[in-house]
Design a protein around this motif. Sequence first.
Motif, mmCIF file in Angstrom:
data_model
loop_
_atom_site.group_PDB
_atom_site.id
_atom_site.type_symbol
_atom_site.label_atom_id
_atom_site.label_comp_id
_atom_site.label_asym_id
_atom_site.label_seq_id
_atom_site.Cartn_x
_atom_site.Cartn_y
_atom_site.Cartn_z
ATOM 1 N N PHE A 1 0.825 -1.206 0.000
ATOM 2 C CA PHE A 1 0.000 0.000 0.000
ATOM 3 C C PHE A 1 0.865 1.265 0.000
ATOM 4 O O PHE A 1 0.475 2.287 -0.555
ATOM 5 C CB PHE A 1 -0.961 -0.011 1.184
ATOM 6 C CG PHE A 1 -2.019 -1.085 1.093
ATOM 7 C CD1 PHE A 1 -2.136 -1.899 -0.029
ATOM 8 C CD2 PHE A 1 -2.905 -1.291 2.131
ATOM 9 C CE1 PHE A 1 -3.111 -2.882 -0.124
ATOM 10 C CE2 PHE A 1 -3.892 -2.269 2.058
ATOM 11 C CZ PHE A 1 -3.994 -3.074 0.921
ATOM 12 N N ARG A 2 2.033 1.187 0.613
ATOM 13 C CA ARG A 2 2.958 2.326 0.546
ATOM 14 C C ARG A 2 3.432 2.546 -0.886
ATOM 15 O O ARG A 2 3.614 3.689 -1.320
ATOM 16 C CB ARG A 2 4.164 2.093 1.460
ATOM 17 C CG ARG A 2 5.120 3.295 1.514
ATOM 18 C CD ARG A 2 6.354 3.023 2.363
ATOM 19 N NE ARG A 2 5.995 2.605 3.708
ATOM 20 C CZ ARG A 2 6.216 1.395 4.191
ATOM 21 N NH1 ARG A 2 6.790 0.457 3.432
ATOM 22 N NH2 ARG A 2 5.879 1.094 5.429
ATOM 23 N N ARG A 3 3.614 1.459 -1.621
ATOM 24 C CA ARG A 3 4.024 1.585 -3.018
ATOM 25 C C ARG A 3 2.965 2.349 -3.818
ATOM 26 O O ARG A 3 3.284 3.130 -4.716
ATOM 27 C CB ARG A 3 4.250 0.205 -3.628
ATOM 28 C CG ARG A 3 5.060 0.237 -4.914
ATOM 29 C CD ARG A 3 5.196 -1.154 -5.523
ATOM 30 N NE ARG A 3 5.703 -2.141 -4.612
ATOM 31 C CZ ARG A 3 6.981 -2.288 -4.270
ATOM 32 N NH1 ARG A 3 7.881 -1.447 -4.754
ATOM 33 N NH2 ARG A 3 7.370 -3.241 -3.447
ATOM 34 N N ILE A 4 1.694 2.109 -3.493
ATOM 35 C CA ILE A 4 0.616 2.846 -4.153
ATOM 36 C C ILE A 4 0.623 4.303 -3.707
ATOM 37 O O ILE A 4 0.589 5.227 -4.519
ATOM 38 C CB ILE A 4 -0.744 2.214 -3.820
ATOM 39 C CG1 ILE A 4 -0.833 0.781 -4.374
ATOM 40 C CG2 ILE A 4 -1.893 3.060 -4.366
ATOM 41 C CD1 ILE A 4 -2.024 -0.006 -3.872
ATOM 42 N N ARG A 5 0.701 4.514 -2.416
ATOM 43 C CA ARG A 5 0.521 5.845 -1.833
ATOM 44 C C ARG A 5 1.681 6.779 -2.135
ATOM 45 O O ARG A 5 1.477 7.984 -2.354
ATOM 46 C CB ARG A 5 0.352 5.696 -0.313
ATOM 47 C CG ARG A 5 -0.151 6.922 0.408
ATOM 48 C CD ARG A 5 -0.390 6.621 1.874
ATOM 49 N NE ARG A 5 0.803 6.152 2.541
ATOM 50 C CZ ARG A 5 1.030 4.883 2.898
ATOM 51 N NH1 ARG A 5 0.121 3.950 2.664
ATOM 52 N NH2 ARG A 5 2.155 4.532 3.493
ATOM 53 N N THR A 6 2.906 6.258 -2.159
ATOM 54 C CA THR A 6 4.083 7.118 -2.312
ATOM 55 C C THR A 6 4.817 6.858 -3.612
ATOM 56 O O THR A 6 5.971 7.265 -3.764
ATOM 57 C CB THR A 6 5.057 6.928 -1.131
ATOM 58 O OG1 THR A 6 5.589 5.597 -1.160
ATOM 59 C CG2 THR A 6 4.359 7.172 0.197
ATOM 60 N N GLY A 7 4.167 6.187 -4.557
ATOM 61 C CA GLY A 7 4.803 5.893 -5.830
ATOM 62 C C GLY A 7 4.836 7.086 -6.758
ATOM 63 O O GLY A 7 4.539 8.222 -6.390
ATOM 64 N N ARG A 8 5.150 6.831 -8.020
ATOM 65 C CA ARG A 8 5.387 7.902 -8.985
ATOM 66 C C ARG A 8 4.105 8.439 -9.615
ATOM 67 O O ARG A 8 4.110 9.544 -10.152
ATOM 68 C CB ARG A 8 6.316 7.393 -10.097
ATOM 69 C CG ARG A 8 7.689 6.997 -9.616
ATOM 70 C CD ARG A 8 8.561 6.519 -10.745
ATOM 71 N NE ARG A 8 8.721 7.561 -11.766
ATOM 72 C CZ ARG A 8 9.482 7.415 -12.840
ATOM 73 N NH1 ARG A 8 10.134 6.266 -13.054
ATOM 74 N NH2 ARG A 8 9.590 8.401 -13.726
#
Length: 257
Positions: free
Chosen positions: A87-94
């Motif tokens: 979920f962090r990959r979604i929230r703080t991704g590009r």
Amino acid sequence: MAEELVRLELRDRVAWIGLNRPAKRNAINDAMLAALDAAVMQAQASARAMVIHGNGPCFCAGLDLSEHGARTAEAVFHHSRSWHATFRRIRTGRIPAIAAIHGACVGGGLELAGACHIRVADPTALFALPEGSRGIFVGGGASVHVARLIGTARMADMMLTGRALDAVAAERAGLVTYVTEAGGALAQAEALAAKVAQMAPLTVMGVLQALPRIQDMAEEDGLFVESMMAALAQTGPEAQAGLAAFLEKRAARLGES
């Protein structure tokens, strides 16, 4: 051949990520979480925006409890951390993520929606945190990210009493960004994603990376970071082109598409 647990489709500059366990109401098991993580990584590398949605009767019914009962406390801890990582990959991704929600969006499904930057719901959407009634606690980030959206008191009420929010109540609480007509969540998400995909990359970086961090800073620190981000964004080539179009009256006016 086993059916894909998560389907990824690229349309123009938008990645469509579909949860695909309709018979299980898109409940997230370990294999589905891994597939979602891989799809998000591919979307981040290939697209300018992503839409996350559920195939079948609902968005996502949360954690697949059939895999949960046999885990030790240590295993549950690390399992929770794996949800946080995805979920962090979604929230703080590009790239920005838009959740298109219909039907149940509960437990881990609500945590997934909460990891997205924009949430669109049709009138069938129902939001709940049933972990309390099941004798467990949230583990996919809700205590931080959902609580920031709706407030600790409202989240506590949902967990302690089992209260569910329909789309209108969720919008009123700050959980949902847009409420559509019946069956309209995907179309609204598509229109929003097309618009977001045209945004200047430096502006998107500021919204996704700087804005959430500014909320955790002291006032003067936040204002300093805002000024730094403004300096970066407003001197970029996309900003220069956009400002020129505005000054030359070639840009659409506010409210026009």
